[in-house]
Motif scaffolding. Sequence first.
Motif, PDB file in Angstrom:
ATOM      1  N   VAL A 109      19.793  19.204  62.025  1.00 10.37           N
ATOM      2  CA  VAL A 109      18.635  20.069  62.243  1.00 10.37           C
ATOM      3  C   VAL A 109      18.961  21.414  61.624  1.00 10.37           C
ATOM      4  CG1 VAL A 109      17.136  21.213  63.924  1.00 10.37           C
ATOM      5  CG2 VAL A 109      17.966  18.886  64.361  1.00 10.37           C
ATOM      6  N   ILE A 110      18.109  21.856  60.701  1.00 10.61           N
ATOM      7  CA  ILE A 110      18.364  23.115  60.016  1.00 10.61           C
ATOM      8  C   ILE A 110      17.244  24.108  60.300  1.00 10.61           C
ATOM      9  CG2 ILE A 110      19.624  21.958  58.168  1.00 10.61           C
ATOM     10  CD1 ILE A 110      17.156  22.598  56.390  1.00 10.61           C
ATOM     11  N   ASP A 111      17.577  25.377  60.172  1.00  6.80           N
ATOM     12  CA  ASP A 111      16.612  26.468  60.296  1.00  6.80           C
ATOM     13  C   ASP A 111      16.358  26.982  58.886  1.00  6.80           C
ATOM     14  OD1 ASP A 111      14.979  28.442  61.260  1.00  6.80           O
ATOM     15  OD2 ASP A 111      16.400  29.180  62.758  1.00  6.80           O
ATOM     16  N   LYS A 112      15.247  26.573  58.301  1.00  6.58           N
ATOM     17  CA  LYS A 112      14.956  26.876  56.896  1.00  6.58           C
ATOM     18  C   LYS A 112      14.429  28.300  56.736  1.00  6.58           C
ATOM     19  CE  LYS A 112      11.187  25.852  54.486  1.00  6.58           C
ATOM     20  NZ  LYS A 112      11.012  27.015  53.577  1.00  6.58           N
ATOM     21  N   PRO A 113      14.975  29.060  55.798  1.00 11.09           N
ATOM     22  CA  PRO A 113      14.424  30.394  55.543  1.00 11.09           C
ATOM     23  C   PRO A 113      13.160  30.310  54.692  1.00 11.09           C
ATOM     24  CG  PRO A 113      16.229  29.962  54.030  1.00 11.09           C
ATOM     25  CD  PRO A 113      16.165  28.774  54.972  1.00 11.09           C
ATOM     26  N   ALA A 114      12.318  31.304  54.800  1.00 15.13           N
ATOM     27  CA  ALA A 114      11.163  31.388  53.917  1.00 15.13           C
ATOM     28  C   ALA A 114      11.646  31.521  52.480  1.00 15.13           C
ATOM     29  CB  ALA A 114      10.300  32.585  54.297  1.00 15.13           C
ATOM     30  N   GLY A 115      10.926  30.898  51.561  1.00 16.31           N
ATOM     31  CA  GLY A 115      11.269  30.980  50.148  1.00 16.31           C
ATOM     32  C   GLY A 115      12.044  29.798  49.628  1.00 16.31           C
ATOM     33  N   GLU A 142      23.730  21.135  44.637  1.00 16.33           N
ATOM     34  CA  GLU A 142      23.861  22.573  44.391  1.00 16.33           C
ATOM     35  C   GLU A 142      24.303  23.233  45.692  1.00 16.33           C
ATOM     36  OE1 GLU A 142      20.414  24.395  42.679  1.00 16.33           O
ATOM     37  OE2 GLU A 142      19.977  22.667  41.399  1.00 16.33           O
ATOM     38  N   PRO A 143      25.521  23.723  45.774  1.00 15.41           N
ATOM     39  CA  PRO A 143      25.981  24.351  47.016  1.00 15.41           C
ATOM     40  C   PRO A 143      25.075  25.513  47.422  1.00 15.41           C
ATOM     41  CG  PRO A 143      27.811  23.970  45.522  1.00 15.41           C
ATOM     42  CD  PRO A 143      26.561  23.705  44.736  1.00 15.41           C
ATOM     43  N   MET A 144      24.743  25.554  48.707  1.00 17.76           N
ATOM     44  CA  MET A 144      23.963  26.672  49.232  1.00 17.76           C
ATOM     45  C   MET A 144      24.266  26.815  50.714  1.00 17.76           C
ATOM     46  SD  MET A 144      20.049  25.121  49.329  1.00 17.76           S
ATOM     47  CE  MET A 144      20.042  24.888  47.551  1.00 17.76           C
ATOM     48  N   ASP A 145      23.975  27.977  51.237  1.00 16.12           N
ATOM     49  CA  ASP A 145      24.250  28.278  52.638  1.00 16.12           C
ATOM     50  C   ASP A 145      23.071  27.816  53.482  1.00 16.12           C
ATOM     51  OD1 ASP A 145      25.316  29.244  54.964  1.00 16.12           O
ATOM     52  OD2 ASP A 145      24.766  31.335  54.597  1.00 16.12           O
ATOM     53  N   LEU A 146      23.256  26.680  54.175  1.00 17.31           N
ATOM     54  CA  LEU A 146      22.214  26.144  55.036  1.00 17.31           C
ATOM     55  C   LEU A 146      22.587  26.396  56.499  1.00 17.31           C
ATOM     56  CD1 LEU A 146      21.568  22.699  53.295  1.00 17.31           C
ATOM     57  CD2 LEU A 146      20.247  24.809  53.054  1.00 17.31           C
ATOM     58  N   HIS A 147      21.638  26.899  57.275  1.00 23.05           N
ATOM     59  CA  HIS A 147      21.886  27.204  58.681  1.00 23.05           C
ATOM     60  C   HIS A 147      21.594  25.977  59.533  1.00 23.05           C
ATOM     61  CE1 HIS A 147      20.642  29.539  62.538  1.00 23.05           C
ATOM     62  NE2 HIS A 147      21.856  29.010  62.638  1.00 23.05           N
ATOM     63  N   ALA A 148      22.647  25.281  59.962  1.00 24.74           N
ATOM     64  CA  ALA A 148      22.492  24.099  60.804  1.00 24.74           C
ATOM     65  C   ALA A 148      22.549  24.511  62.273  1.00 24.74           C
ATOM     66  CB  ALA A 148      23.588  23.085  60.498  1.00 24.74           C
ATOM     67  N   VAL A 149      21.543  24.125  63.058  1.00 26.67           N
ATOM     68  CA  VAL A 149      21.545  24.419  64.488  1.00 26.67           C
ATOM     69  C   VAL A 149      22.026  23.219  65.295  1.00 26.67           C
ATOM     70  CG1 VAL A 149      19.704  26.117  64.228  1.00 26.67           C
ATOM     71  CG2 VAL A 149      19.112  23.756  64.754  1.00 26.67           C
ATOM     72  N   PHE A 150      22.089  22.046  64.646  1.00 31.29           N
ATOM     73  CA  PHE A 150      22.619  20.847  65.294  1.00 31.29           C
ATOM     74  C   PHE A 150      23.071  19.884  64.211  1.00 31.29           C
ATOM     75  CE2 PHE A 150      22.122  16.455  66.739  1.00 31.29           C
ATOM     76  CZ  PHE A 150      22.842  16.468  67.925  1.00 31.29           C
ATOM     77  N   GLU A 151      24.153  19.161  64.499  1.00 31.61           N
ATOM     78  CA  GLU A 151      24.625  18.179  63.539  1.00 31.61           C
ATOM     79  C   GLU A 151      25.474  17.139  64.247  1.00 31.61           C
ATOM     80  OE1 GLU A 151      27.168  17.986  59.319  1.00 31.61           O
ATOM     81  OE2 GLU A 151      26.982  19.868  60.418  1.00 31.61           O
ATOM     82  N   ASP A 152      25.224  15.872  63.958  1.00 33.51           N
ATOM     83  CA  ASP A 152      26.133  14.799  64.340  1.00 33.51           C
ATOM     84  C   ASP A 152      26.144  13.786  63.203  1.00 33.51           C
ATOM     85  OD1 ASP A 152      23.832  13.247  64.583  1.00 33.51           O
ATOM     86  OD2 ASP A 152      23.902  13.122  66.774  1.00 33.51           O
TER      87      ASP A 152
END
Length: 327
Positions: free
Chosen positions: A106-112, A91-101
């Motif tokens: 590493v993602i910054d998960k929102p509440a909810g 399911e496509p969604m906007d995920l905030h990645a702070v690091f990726e290789d």
Amino acid sequence: MVADTFDEPGEQDAELRPFVIDAAHHGQRLDRALAALVPEFSRSYLQQLIEAGAVTLGAAVVARSSHKVRAGEAGRIELRPTPQSQAFRPEPMDLHAVFEDEHLLVIDKPAGLVVHPAPGNWSGTLLNGLLARDTAASLLPRAGIVHRLDKDTSGLMVVARTRAAMDALVALIAAREVAREYVALAHRPWQGGRIRHVDAPIGRDPRNRLRMAVVEGGKPAFTTLELLQDAEQGCWVRASLHTGRTHQIRVHMAHIGHPLVADELYGGAAAGALGRQALHAFRLAFRHPSTGAELEFRSQLPGDLRQALASWGLRYNDPEWLTSHAP
């Protein structure tokens, strides 16, 4: 191995899926082997199918979950669509990645955001988003998720992108070599010394199976708590996890008389217009499983927690606070 012939929901009432027992599962119970070979279904559901005569080995129906399987045995299972089986879909969604290789994310998960599908949340989870973000995630157990945050806890999580990275991260967490630090807003002015070490076992609450609790015979749980600021209404605390029990910080904070703001499950109440438990995973540090490099990530405090702090007259100077309180 299992053939990849999963049908779209609604196309038919059941699917006949062939499988072959590989060497890794030789000698195991049938239900356990199938749980590994058909991971989108729970073991309990597979047991129901076995008992209903939906599994064959060779030409014979096997109706006992405890039946021991042998490497090389071929069989098939009749799979009937369930909400759980349909949950493992992209399911496509906007995920905030702070690091990726190529090894990890590493993602910054929102509440909810729910991390993994479960009853009541079979879609719209982080797992669904990971499957849409990277097709290789479908080859990994739980799409590479190696640890979780509660639905209403915000902050940093690491996710594996390869099986080697996943195994290494799980080992690092088990060895307590992944630093996970949180900030929390809790009820009542702080009690005791500025730093408190809570070593109290956690298990299912015998009076309410939806909760966890400090119980005799529970799993070992150790949390270090540090008072950052105090107010008349409550306290602003930093928490460091040394173990990873379900709801650990929430349970330990309630246990010492400081339930988190808005955490109704553990005795908290709404305050400062905050609509979710006041807990944020602000720091994550670990050794890269492939390169060995020391990695450290920090997450800024979400707006709802900033507002709650301000309503109690507490300060949060960002990014100075993160730097001045670094270990």
